[in-house]
Design an enzyme around this catalytic site. Structure first.
Site, PDB file in Angstrom:
ATOM      1  N   GLU A 181      -7.674   1.750  -0.797  1.00  0.00           N
ATOM      2  CA  GLU A 181      -7.443   3.033  -1.462  1.00  0.00           C
ATOM      3  C   GLU A 181      -6.282   2.933  -2.446  1.00  0.00           C
ATOM      4  O   GLU A 181      -6.308   3.573  -3.505  1.00  0.00           O
ATOM      5  CB  GLU A 181      -7.180   4.120  -0.416  1.00  0.00           C
ATOM      6  CG  GLU A 181      -8.432   4.489   0.374  1.00  0.00           C
ATOM      7  CD  GLU A 181      -8.195   5.552   1.423  1.00  0.00           C
ATOM      8  OE1 GLU A 181      -9.183   6.163   1.885  1.00  0.00           O
ATOM      9  OE2 GLU A 181      -7.022   5.783   1.796  1.00  0.00           O
ATOM     10  N   HIS A 186       0.825  -1.206   0.000  1.00  0.00           N
ATOM     11  CA  HIS A 186       0.000   0.000   0.000  1.00  0.00           C
ATOM     12  C   HIS A 186       0.862   1.260   0.000  1.00  0.00           C
ATOM     13  O   HIS A 186       2.022   1.266   0.435  1.00  0.00           O
ATOM     14  CB  HIS A 186      -0.934   0.017   1.214  1.00  0.00           C
ATOM     15  CG  HIS A 186      -0.214   0.070   2.531  1.00  0.00           C
ATOM     16  ND1 HIS A 186       0.297   1.231   3.056  1.00  0.00           N
ATOM     17  CD2 HIS A 186       0.084  -0.904   3.427  1.00  0.00           C
ATOM     18  CE1 HIS A 186       0.877   0.996   4.214  1.00  0.00           C
ATOM     19  NE2 HIS A 186       0.757  -0.309   4.472  1.00  0.00           N
TER      20      HIS A 186
END
Length: 326
Positions: free
Chosen positions: A117, A22
């Site tokens: 995200e 991430h």
């Protein structure tokens, strides 16, 4: 003796298995947020979103696609070459061993907000490619949504698609698709086994500093955090997930194809995943440092040997100086 059922089974391994850590999260720059925000709800920073888009470009660059010039155009739009923002990892010996086009990607994502995200940023780049290459348009109300308290805020199309998102005619406008051109089809699956190592619930900063100092002397692999996990515990769920992948590799011909599998996950999980896959010892695991936020790790299948090779060079500890080396 093979039966009609077993004779229809084929072993289809994806050409690539890719891991993406991430992008930068709020807790990467300010550990105090762990004192009042649950780990699974910590969002990306603005820099983290930039890293996610950059990861999308890096993914496109290792795929076999119809329009490489368009990939270069998207790189001009999204790629970041400043290592202070996006510190990538070098590829060694990678050139596609198979020329087959990569038309089907399956994304498995940790259910944490920062990984979802990050995936959204990667999909932004893929959706751009599909729009410009084949005129496949993402529907505003059908786009993959990384956050939301209700299940359908993420999986909006009812219980029959619960837990899986796909860029099909229900989420994308295919009515004006250029018939002569393929588009990248992708599916997204939430996978809790890809979650971050559990460091305990709300983490008080000063006490965590003491715990991390203890981990240095005890060892990163076997040290278990109070009310949390050790990397060895993560290994157990990595093993379970890999067994699931191997079962998917061996399916009926009628099943959906996986040209590429992408795991959007966390730093420690990525290293433990590689440790299990390549059968590293725990000493070998200890020799590697954490990988940078937003980095892309590529494993490529050699069909002649039926084995995957790690094409990404991972950073290691400099034992003498206690620093990371590429």
């Amino acid at each position: 003796m093979s039966t009609p059922e077993t004779s229809q089974r084929v072993r289809h391994k994806p050409r690539l298995v890719v891991l993406i850590r991430h992008g930068e999260s709020e807790s990467n720059i300010n550990k105090s947020v762990n004192e009042y925000i649950p780990n699974q709800l910590i969002p990306l920073t603005e820099k983290g979103y930039i890293q996610a888009h950059n990861a999308g470009v890096q993914l496109l660059k290792v795929l076999n696609l119809e329009d490489n010039k368009l990939v270069d155009k998207l790189a001009d739009k999204y790629e970041i070459k400043d290592e202070k923002i996006c510190k990538g990892l070098p590829l060694e010996g990678y050139k596609p061993l198979s020329k087959d086009k990569d038309c089907n990607i399956v994304f498995y994502t940790s259910p944490y907000r920062r990984t979802r995200e990050t995936l959204r940023g990667v999909l932004d780049v893929i959706d751009d490619y599909n729009l410009e290459h084949s005129n496949v348009k993402s529907c505003p109300d059908g786009a993959y949504k990384p956050t939301g308290k209700q299940q359908y805020a993420v999986w909006p199309w009812g219980p029959e698609t619960s837990g899986e998102y796909t860029n099909s005619e229900t989420t994308h406008d295919l009515s004006e698709k250029v018939e002569s051109k393929d588009y990248i089809k992708y599916r997204v699956k939430d996978e809790p086994r890809l979650r971050e190592q559990d460091f305990g619930n709300f983490q008080e900063v000063s006490s965590m500093k003491d715990v991390l100092e203890k981990r240095k002397t005890y060892g990163h692999f076997f040290f278990r955090f109070p009310q949390g996990e050790s990397a060895a515990d993560v290994y157990d769920r990595v093993a379970s997930f890999q067994e699931t992948l191997f079962r998917h590799f061996e399916e009926r011909q009628s099943k959906k194809i996986r040209d590429v599998i992408v795991l959007v996950t966390h730093g420690i999980y990525s290293r433990v995943f590689l440790m299990k896959w390549f059968r590293w010892t725990y000493e070998e695991f200890e020799s590697f440092t954490n990988v940078p936020n937003g980095c892309v790790i590529v494993m490529e299948l050699d069909e002649k040997t039926d084995r995957y090779f790690l094409r990404t060079k991972l950073p290691r500890w400099d034992c003498e100086n206690g620093t990371s080396v590429e």
